[in-house]
Structures are given as C-alpha cells and as structure tokens.
Design a protein around this motif. Structure first.
Motif, PDB file in Angstrom:
ATOM      1  N   ILE A  53       0.910  -1.228  -0.403  1.00 32.65           N
ATOM      2  CA  ILE A  53      -0.272  -0.410  -0.115  1.00 32.65           C
ATOM      3  C   ILE A  53       0.729   1.539  -0.394  1.00 32.65           C
ATOM      4  O   ILE A  53       0.548   2.174  -0.862  1.00 32.65           O
ATOM      5  N   ALA A  54       2.163   1.023   0.860  1.00 34.56           N
ATOM      6  CA  ALA A  54       2.993   2.272   0.732  1.00 34.56           C
ATOM      7  C   ALA A  54       3.568   3.047  -0.560  1.00 34.56           C
ATOM      8  O   ALA A  54       3.386   3.989  -0.920  1.00 34.56           O
ATOM      9  N   LEU A  55       3.399   1.829  -1.185  1.00 35.09           N
ATOM     10  CA  LEU A  55       4.831   1.797  -2.396  1.00 35.09           C
ATOM     11  C   LEU A  55       3.784   2.378  -3.610  1.00 35.09           C
ATOM     12  O   LEU A  55       3.451   2.871  -3.939  1.00 35.09           O
ATOM     13  N   PHE A  56       1.599   1.627  -3.572  1.00 36.55           N
ATOM     14  CA  PHE A  56       0.982   1.905  -4.443  1.00 36.55           C
ATOM     15  C   PHE A  56       1.099   3.799  -4.054  1.00 36.55           C
ATOM     16  O   PHE A  56       1.372   4.015  -4.732  1.00 36.55           O
ATOM     17  N   ALA A  57       0.841   3.812  -2.878  1.00 38.11           N
ATOM     18  CA  ALA A  57       0.623   5.615  -2.622  1.00 38.11           C
ATOM     19  C   ALA A  57       1.798   6.583  -2.699  1.00 38.11           C
ATOM     20  O   ALA A  57       1.593   7.028  -4.036  1.00 38.11           O
ATOM     21  N   GLY A  58       3.101   6.165  -2.864  1.00 35.66           N
ATOM     22  CA  GLY A  58       4.289   6.658  -3.092  1.00 35.66           C
ATOM     23  C   GLY A  58       4.202   7.051  -4.731  1.00 35.66           C
ATOM     24  O   GLY A  58       4.328   7.908  -5.439  1.00 35.66           O
ATOM     25  N   GLY A  59       3.498   5.837  -5.751  1.00 41.34           N
ATOM     26  CA  GLY A  59       3.772   6.134  -6.792  1.00 41.34           C
ATOM     27  C   GLY A  59       2.735   6.484  -7.006  1.00 41.34           C
ATOM     28  O   GLY A  59       2.963   7.647  -8.448  1.00 41.34           O
ATOM     29  N   PHE A  60       1.246   6.745  -6.515  1.00 39.37           N
ATOM     30  CA  PHE A  60       0.546   7.060  -6.645  1.00 39.37           C
ATOM     31  C   PHE A  60       0.445   8.658  -6.838  1.00 39.37           C
ATOM     32  O   PHE A  60      -0.091   9.803  -7.364  1.00 39.37           O
ATOM     33  N   ILE A  61       0.970   9.392  -5.506  1.00 37.67           N
ATOM     34  CA  ILE A  61       1.606  10.871  -5.390  1.00 37.67           C
ATOM     35  C   ILE A  61       2.425  11.120  -6.846  1.00 37.67           C
ATOM     36  O   ILE A  61       2.328  11.810  -6.905  1.00 37.67           O
ATOM     37  N   SER A  62       2.927  10.449  -6.561  1.00 41.52           N
ATOM     38  CA  SER A  62       4.460  10.983  -8.038  1.00 41.52           C
ATOM     39  C   SER A  62       3.454  11.218  -9.311  1.00 41.52           C
ATOM     40  O   SER A  62       3.996  12.183 -10.101  1.00 41.52           O
ATOM     41  N   GLY A  63       3.043   9.504  -9.828  1.00 38.17           N
ATOM     42  CA  GLY A  63       2.413  10.150 -11.063  1.00 38.17           C
ATOM     43  C   GLY A  63       1.066  11.614 -10.810  1.00 38.17           C
ATOM     44  O   GLY A  63       0.702  12.198 -11.615  1.00 38.17           O
ATOM     45  N   GLY A  64       0.811  11.905  -9.586  1.00 38.12           N
ATOM     46  CA  GLY A  64       0.146  12.471  -9.907  1.00 38.12           C
ATOM     47  C   GLY A  64       1.028  14.546  -9.858  1.00 38.12           C
ATOM     48  O   GLY A  64      -0.162  15.035 -10.615  1.00 38.12           O
ATOM     49  N   LYS A  65       2.163  13.930  -9.105  1.00 42.33           N
ATOM     50  CA  LYS A  65       2.557  14.849  -9.523  1.00 42.33           C
ATOM     51  C   LYS A  65       3.262  15.649 -10.639  1.00 42.33           C
ATOM     52  O   LYS A  65       3.272  17.044 -10.908  1.00 42.33           O
ATOM     53  N   GLY A  66       4.077  14.134 -11.457  1.00 43.77           N
ATOM     54  CA  GLY A  66       4.155  14.751 -12.720  1.00 43.77           C
ATOM     55  C   GLY A  66       2.663  14.734 -13.182  1.00 43.77           C
ATOM     56  O   GLY A  66       3.517  15.824 -14.668  1.00 43.77           O
ATOM     57  N   LYS A  67       2.117  14.612 -13.610  1.00 38.44           N
ATOM     58  CA  LYS A  67       1.206  14.538 -14.363  1.00 38.44           C
ATOM     59  C   LYS A  67       0.848  13.912 -15.767  1.00 38.44           C
ATOM     60  O   LYS A  67       0.383  14.357 -16.276  1.00 38.44           O
ATOM     61  N   GLN A  68       2.434  13.595 -16.033  1.00 36.31           N
ATOM     62  CA  GLN A  68       2.108  12.186 -17.429  1.00 36.31           C
ATOM     63  C   GLN A  68       3.586  10.943 -17.117  1.00 36.31           C
ATOM     64  O   GLN A  68       4.139  11.882 -16.190  1.00 36.31           O
ATOM     65  N   LYS A  69       3.386  10.136 -17.677  1.00 39.74           N
ATOM     66  CA  LYS A  69       4.106   9.201 -18.241  1.00 39.74           C
ATOM     67  C   LYS A  69       4.340   8.635 -16.830  1.00 39.74           C
ATOM     68  O   LYS A  69       4.921   8.792 -15.916  1.00 39.74           O
ATOM     69  N   GLY A  70       2.958   8.189 -16.061  1.00 41.00           N
ATOM     70  CA  GLY A  70       2.664   7.816 -14.753  1.00 41.00           C
ATOM     71  C   GLY A  70       3.828   6.289 -14.474  1.00 41.00           C
ATOM     72  O   GLY A  70       4.229   6.157 -13.480  1.00 41.00           O
ATOM     73  N   TRP A  71       3.725   5.559 -15.369  1.00 40.33           N
ATOM     74  CA  TRP A  71       4.320   3.932 -15.914  1.00 40.33           C
ATOM     75  C   TRP A  71       6.355   4.913 -15.241  1.00 40.33           C
ATOM     76  O   TRP A  71       7.074   3.797 -14.515  1.00 40.33           O
ATOM     77  N   PHE A  72       6.288   5.695 -16.194  1.00 41.05           N
ATOM     78  CA  PHE A  72       8.048   6.411 -15.685  1.00 41.05           C
ATOM     79  C   PHE A  72       8.325   6.473 -14.124  1.00 41.05           C
ATOM     80  O   PHE A  72       9.362   6.372 -13.585  1.00 41.05           O
ATOM     81  N   LEU A  73       7.242   7.836 -13.773  1.00 43.91           N
ATOM     82  CA  LEU A  73       7.710   8.370 -13.008  1.00 43.91           C
ATOM     83  C   LEU A  73       7.665   6.852 -11.387  1.00 43.91           C
ATOM     84  O   LEU A  73       7.634   6.802 -10.410  1.00 43.91           O
ATOM     85  N   GLY A  74       6.542   6.349 -11.638  1.00 43.93           N
ATOM     86  CA  GLY A  74       5.966   5.284 -10.488  1.00 43.93           C
ATOM     87  C   GLY A  74       7.229   4.592 -10.962  1.00 43.93           C
ATOM     88  O   GLY A  74       7.163   3.741  -9.399  1.00 43.93           O
ATOM     89  N   GLY A  75       7.581   4.187 -11.575  1.00 43.48           N
ATOM     90  CA  GLY A  75       9.064   3.289 -11.807  1.00 43.48           C
ATOM     91  C   GLY A  75      10.126   3.741 -11.402  1.00 43.48           C
ATOM     92  O   GLY A  75      10.526   2.384 -10.736  1.00 43.48           O
ATOM     93  N   LEU A  76      10.578   4.761 -11.341  1.00 41.93           N
ATOM     94  CA  LEU A  76      11.802   5.676 -11.342  1.00 41.93           C
ATOM     95  C   LEU A  76      11.681   5.707  -9.760  1.00 41.93           C
ATOM     96  O   LEU A  76      12.369   5.274  -8.925  1.00 41.93           O
ATOM     97  N   THR A  77      10.619   5.832  -8.844  1.00 46.36           N
ATOM     98  CA  THR A  77       9.692   5.697  -7.601  1.00 46.36           C
ATOM     99  C   THR A  77      10.621   4.536  -6.814  1.00 46.36           C
ATOM    100  O   THR A  77      10.684   5.455  -5.495  1.00 46.36           O
ATOM    101  N   GLY A  78      10.077   3.573  -7.683  1.00 43.88           N
ATOM    102  CA  GLY A  78      10.088   2.529  -6.958  1.00 43.88           C
ATOM    103  C   GLY A  78      11.350   1.586  -7.117  1.00 43.88           C
ATOM    104  O   GLY A  78      11.800   1.610  -5.818  1.00 43.88           O
ATOM    105  N   LEU A  79      12.000   2.066  -8.175  1.00 42.98           N
ATOM    106  CA  LEU A  79      13.203   1.947  -8.008  1.00 42.98           C
ATOM    107  C   LEU A  79      14.396   2.976  -6.985  1.00 42.98           C
ATOM    108  O   LEU A  79      15.305   1.676  -7.629  1.00 42.98           O
ATOM    109  N   ILE A  80      13.813   3.807  -7.057  1.00 41.34           N
ATOM    110  CA  ILE A  80      14.847   4.021  -6.332  1.00 41.34           C
ATOM    111  C   ILE A  80      14.850   3.825  -4.053  1.00 41.34           C
ATOM    112  O   ILE A  80      15.269   3.821  -3.966  1.00 41.34           O
ATOM    113  N   TYR A  81      12.653   3.491  -4.567  1.00 42.25           N
ATOM    114  CA  TYR A  81      13.424   3.037  -2.948  1.00 42.25           C
ATOM    115  C   TYR A  81      14.005   1.918  -3.363  1.00 42.25           C
ATOM    116  O   TYR A  81      14.401   1.149  -1.889  1.00 42.25           O
ATOM    117  N   PHE A  82      13.941   0.936  -4.239  1.00 42.02           N
ATOM    118  CA  PHE A  82      14.776  -0.927  -3.510  1.00 42.02           C
ATOM    119  C   PHE A  82      16.669  -0.260  -4.132  1.00 42.02           C
ATOM    120  O   PHE A  82      16.933  -0.929  -3.713  1.00 42.02           O
TER     121      PHE A  82
END
Length: 125
Positions: A53-82
């Motif tokens: 849930i926390a990773l989903f929420a982080g990706g959701f917030i990243s996508g919402g703030k970026g407003k484009q390329k949600g797969w990239f922003l969410g993936g980058l967020t998850g990758l940096i967390y990793f």
C-alpha cells in the motif's frame, strides 16, 4: 530542464510519502508488539500488505504530481526506493538481498508503477 525538475520533484514527493508511511506503520507495529501478546510472525502478512500500500501510494503521488508518464514516475520511485533499501542493507548491515527479497522489491516497483499510472489518470480528470 523544466521537465526534469518536475520529474525529480514528483519522485521526491513519492519517496517522502513512502518513507513517512513506513515510519508511521513501524511505530504502530512496534507498539503493538511491545504492549500486546502479538508475535512478529502473526503480523507478517499485514506488514507485507502495508508495504504494498505504501509503495502504491508513493507511486500514486509521484504520478499525480508529475501529471504525465505515470508508469515512468512510479517505476522510478519504486526503483529509487529499491536502491535506497539495497544500499542500507548492503552498506549498513553487510547483507545482500535474498532471492525472496529481490522478488518482493521487483513487485514493489511494479506496484509503484501501477500507482503512478493511476495517479496520472486521476489527476487529469
């Protein structure tokens, strides 16, 4: 230049959300373990669910703030967390990831990607 600043800002907001949720849930779980008769093994699946849930929420917030390329922003967020968790584990604890932990972190990155996609789509409407 503006786009890269936007990507960095969006990912930073997502990472802050992830670590804030983790710190909060860690405090709650540690209090439960300390002051109740619960054992760590009985909370294993709940802790895993909270992590997703926390990773989903982080990706959701990243996508919402970026407003484009949600797969990239969410993936980058998850990758940096990793990378942050891996570096902490390797440099701080002198341990490499097990195969199971690696699979979990790949799934976390995919969940963050899904959150980023949903965050972009819900922020546009």
């Amino acid at each position: 230049m503006e786009e890269s600043k936007n990507v960095g800002s969006a990912v930073l907001y997502g990472l802050i959300a992830i670590f804030t949720l983790f710190i909060t849930s860690s405090i709650v779980f540690s209090m439960l373990l300390r002051f109740t008769s619960l054992q760590e093994g009985s909370l294993q699946y709940i802790i895993t669910a909270v992590s997703f849930i926390a990773l989903f929420a982080g990706g959701f917030i990243s996508g919402g703030k970026g407003k484009q390329k949600g797969w990239f922003l969410g993936g980058l967020t998850g990758l940096i967390y990793f990378v942050i968790v891996f570096l902490f584990s390797f440099l701080g604890l002198d341990q490499l990831f097990t195969f199971e932990q690696f699979i979990y972190h790949v799934c976390y990155t995919l969940i963050a990607m899904m959150g980023g996609i949903l965050g972009v789509n819900l922020s546009k409407s």
